[in-house]
Write a protein that holds these residues in place. Structure first.
Motif, short mmCIF file in Angstrom:
data_model
loop_
_atom_site.label_atom_id
_atom_site.label_comp_id
_atom_site.label_asym_id
_atom_site.label_seq_id
_atom_site.Cartn_x
_atom_site.Cartn_y
_atom_site.Cartn_z
N MET A 196 0.98 -1.16 0.05
CA MET A 196 -0.15 0.08 0.06
C MET A 196 0.81 1.16 -0.15
O MET A 196 1.95 1.27 0.57
N TYR A 197 0.43 2.32 -0.92
CA TYR A 197 1.00 3.57 -0.55
C TYR A 197 0.42 4.00 0.63
O TYR A 197 -0.78 3.86 0.79
N ARG A 198 1.26 4.95 1.19
CA ARG A 198 0.66 5.41 2.52
C ARG A 198 1.18 6.78 2.90
O ARG A 198 2.38 7.13 2.44
N THR A 199 0.46 7.57 3.77
CA THR A 199 0.90 8.72 4.30
C THR A 199 0.94 8.62 5.93
O THR A 199 0.17 7.81 6.48
N LEU A 200 1.82 9.29 6.62
CA LEU A 200 1.95 9.12 7.97
C LEU A 200 1.66 10.12 8.96
O LEU A 200 1.73 11.41 8.16
N VAL A 201 1.13 10.22 9.85
CA VAL A 201 0.96 11.13 10.74
C VAL A 201 1.44 10.74 12.14
O VAL A 201 1.10 9.55 12.83
N ASN A 202 2.61 11.43 12.88
CA ASN A 202 3.24 10.94 14.05
C ASN A 202 3.84 9.51 13.98
O ASN A 202 3.56 8.43 14.95
N GLY A 203 4.20 8.98 13.14
CA GLY A 203 4.77 7.90 12.79
C GLY A 203 3.95 6.39 12.38
O GLY A 203 4.30 5.40 12.32
N THR A 204 2.51 6.76 12.50
CA THR A 204 1.70 5.64 11.97
C THR A 204 0.78 6.23 10.62
O THR A 204 0.80 7.45 10.48
N THR A 205 0.34 5.15 10.25
CA THR A 205 -0.37 5.38 8.73
C THR A 205 -1.71 6.15 9.13
O THR A 205 -2.59 5.67 9.80
N ASP A 206 -1.71 7.23 8.23
CA ASP A 206 -3.01 8.08 8.53
C ASP A 206 -3.90 7.67 7.11
O ASP A 206 -5.20 7.61 7.36
N SER A 207 -3.41 7.31 6.08
CA SER A 207 -4.18 7.17 4.66
C SER A 207 -3.26 6.20 4.14
O SER A 207 -1.97 6.28 4.07
N CYS A 208 -3.85 5.14 3.23
CA CYS A 208 -3.18 4.47 2.43
C CYS A 208 -4.20 3.82 1.51
O CYS A 208 -5.35 3.83 1.44
N SER A 209 -3.40 3.43 0.23
CA SER A 209 -4.19 2.82 -0.92
C SER A 209 -3.43 1.70 -1.56
O SER A 209 -2.05 1.56 -1.51
N VAL A 210 -4.26 0.75 -1.83
CA VAL A 210 -3.60 -0.80 -2.14
C VAL A 210 -3.00 -0.38 -3.55
O VAL A 210 -3.44 0.00 -4.56
N THR A 211 -1.81 -1.12 -3.80
CA THR A 211 -1.20 -1.18 -5.03
C THR A 211 -0.41 -2.17 -5.56
O THR A 211 0.06 -2.98 -4.46
N ASN A 212 -0.39 -2.39 -6.73
CA ASN A 212 0.35 -3.79 -7.19
C ASN A 212 1.25 -2.91 -8.39
O ASN A 212 1.96 -3.81 -9.10
N ASP A 213 1.65 -1.90 -8.24
CA ASP A 213 2.43 -1.15 -9.12
C ASP A 213 3.77 -1.78 -9.13
O ASP A 213 4.48 -1.79 -10.37
#
Length: 322
Positions: A196-213
């Protein structure tokens, strides 16, 4: 009734495991442990026990006592240091890789050195005392052991507080971050991977999207890891996608990771695989990865009539989630 011990229930990893266990709708008695008697994870447990920090002298003995007194059938560790110390003590009914593997994975600098020997890609890393030898560019400094993605400083102006014993430097890689969870069976076979691509806030995943790129490259890296290290259960490797498309890992967690509560909805249910293999002695269910995205929100756990939050540990009242 199976009695399951989940560690670190105050954190997002442990709480994700608890939610996935409850989702299975089986007859479990769940014992949660934490360094605090009351945390957000309490409401998902049948019993909560306060324990010392994993690196303190009394921790392993406390776990042994709990396992004995509570007749624990299975232990699912959710923090790096608990995974390390429990595997070193060879606690029974523990789902984890052997100590030698955990000792490498928990120390990011040792991961770099060992991966380099095995020709496994990893972000260029060095000790703070070696910084004067490094070429120009952007670097990050972070704790060598544990802590996930917390405690990171980018291009610090003063290195005096970063000791070789506790910190490491790492070449900063510009690009998207990918978190890849993988599950290895009791027999050492790779059961499945989800990225999953992801963005973090305070070291933990905030949002993510499954990818097979970059699936082929990521699976090749994971297979190389499994070839060179004895891995069991659920693990997670974090990587960056460089500008040339190269996948460069910069951290690996030898335990179940924080997105377990999300990925179970996208066809990768590693908590279920653990229960199937280690409690039911059956083959883990097939993975069936589907596309999707997720975002986390803040949830309140309300205990009507409880005057002090510390009193929650002695209450049987069902909380309200809002």
């Amino acid at each position: 009734m199976y009695r399951i011990l989940v560690t670190g229930i105050g954190g997002n990893v442990g709480q994700g495991v608890l939610k996935n266990l409850r989702k299975l709708n089986e007859d479990f008695f769940i014992i949660g442990i934490n360094i605090q008697a009351v945390s957000a994870g309490n409401y998902l447990c049948d019993k909560v026990i306060k324990v010392p920090y994993a690196y303190e002298d009394g921790y392993v003995d406390a776990i042994k006592e709990i396992v004995k007194n509570e007749q624990v059938d299975l232990i699912i560790p959710t923090t790096d240091f608990e995974t390390l110390y429990l595997s070193q003590a060879k606690i029974s009914n523990l789902v984890t890789s052997p100590y030698d593997t955990n000792a490498v994975f928990v120390d990011k600098y040792q991961t770099y050195l060992n991966f380099k020997k095995c020709d496994i890609p990893f972000a260029y890393s060095f000790l703070p005392s070696e910084f004067h030898k490094e070429p120009k560019g952007d670097y990050i400094f972070k704790p060598k052991q544990g802590r996930g993605s917390r405690g990171i400083v980018i291009n610090p102006s003063d290195l005096s507080s970063f000791s070789d014993d506790d910190y490491m430097g790492q070449k900063y890689i510009e690009g998207k971050e990918i978190t890849s969870a993988f599950y290895v069976t009791k027999n050492g076979d790779l059961h499945g991977v989800i990225s999953m691509y992801r963005t973090l806030v305070n070291g933990t995943t905030d949002s993510c999207s499954v990818t097979n790129d970059h699936e082929d490259k990521i699976i090749e890296i994971i297979k190389n890891i499994i070839k060179n290290f004895k891995v069991r259960g659920s693990c997670n490797v974090q990587s960056r996608v460089a500008s040339n498309g190269e996948i460069i890992p910069f951290e690996i967690n030898g335990r179940i990771s924080g997105t377990n509560s999300i990925r179970s909805h996208f066809g990768f249910d590693d908590v279920r695989y653990i229960i199937e293999e280690y409690l039911h002695n059956t083959e883990p269910s097939p993975t069936n990865i589907i596309n999707g995205s997720a975002m986390r929100i803040l949830t309140d756990v309300i205990y009507p009539g409880v005057l002090e939050i510390e009193d929650v540990k002695g209450q049987t009242i069902k909380p309200i989630l809002f």
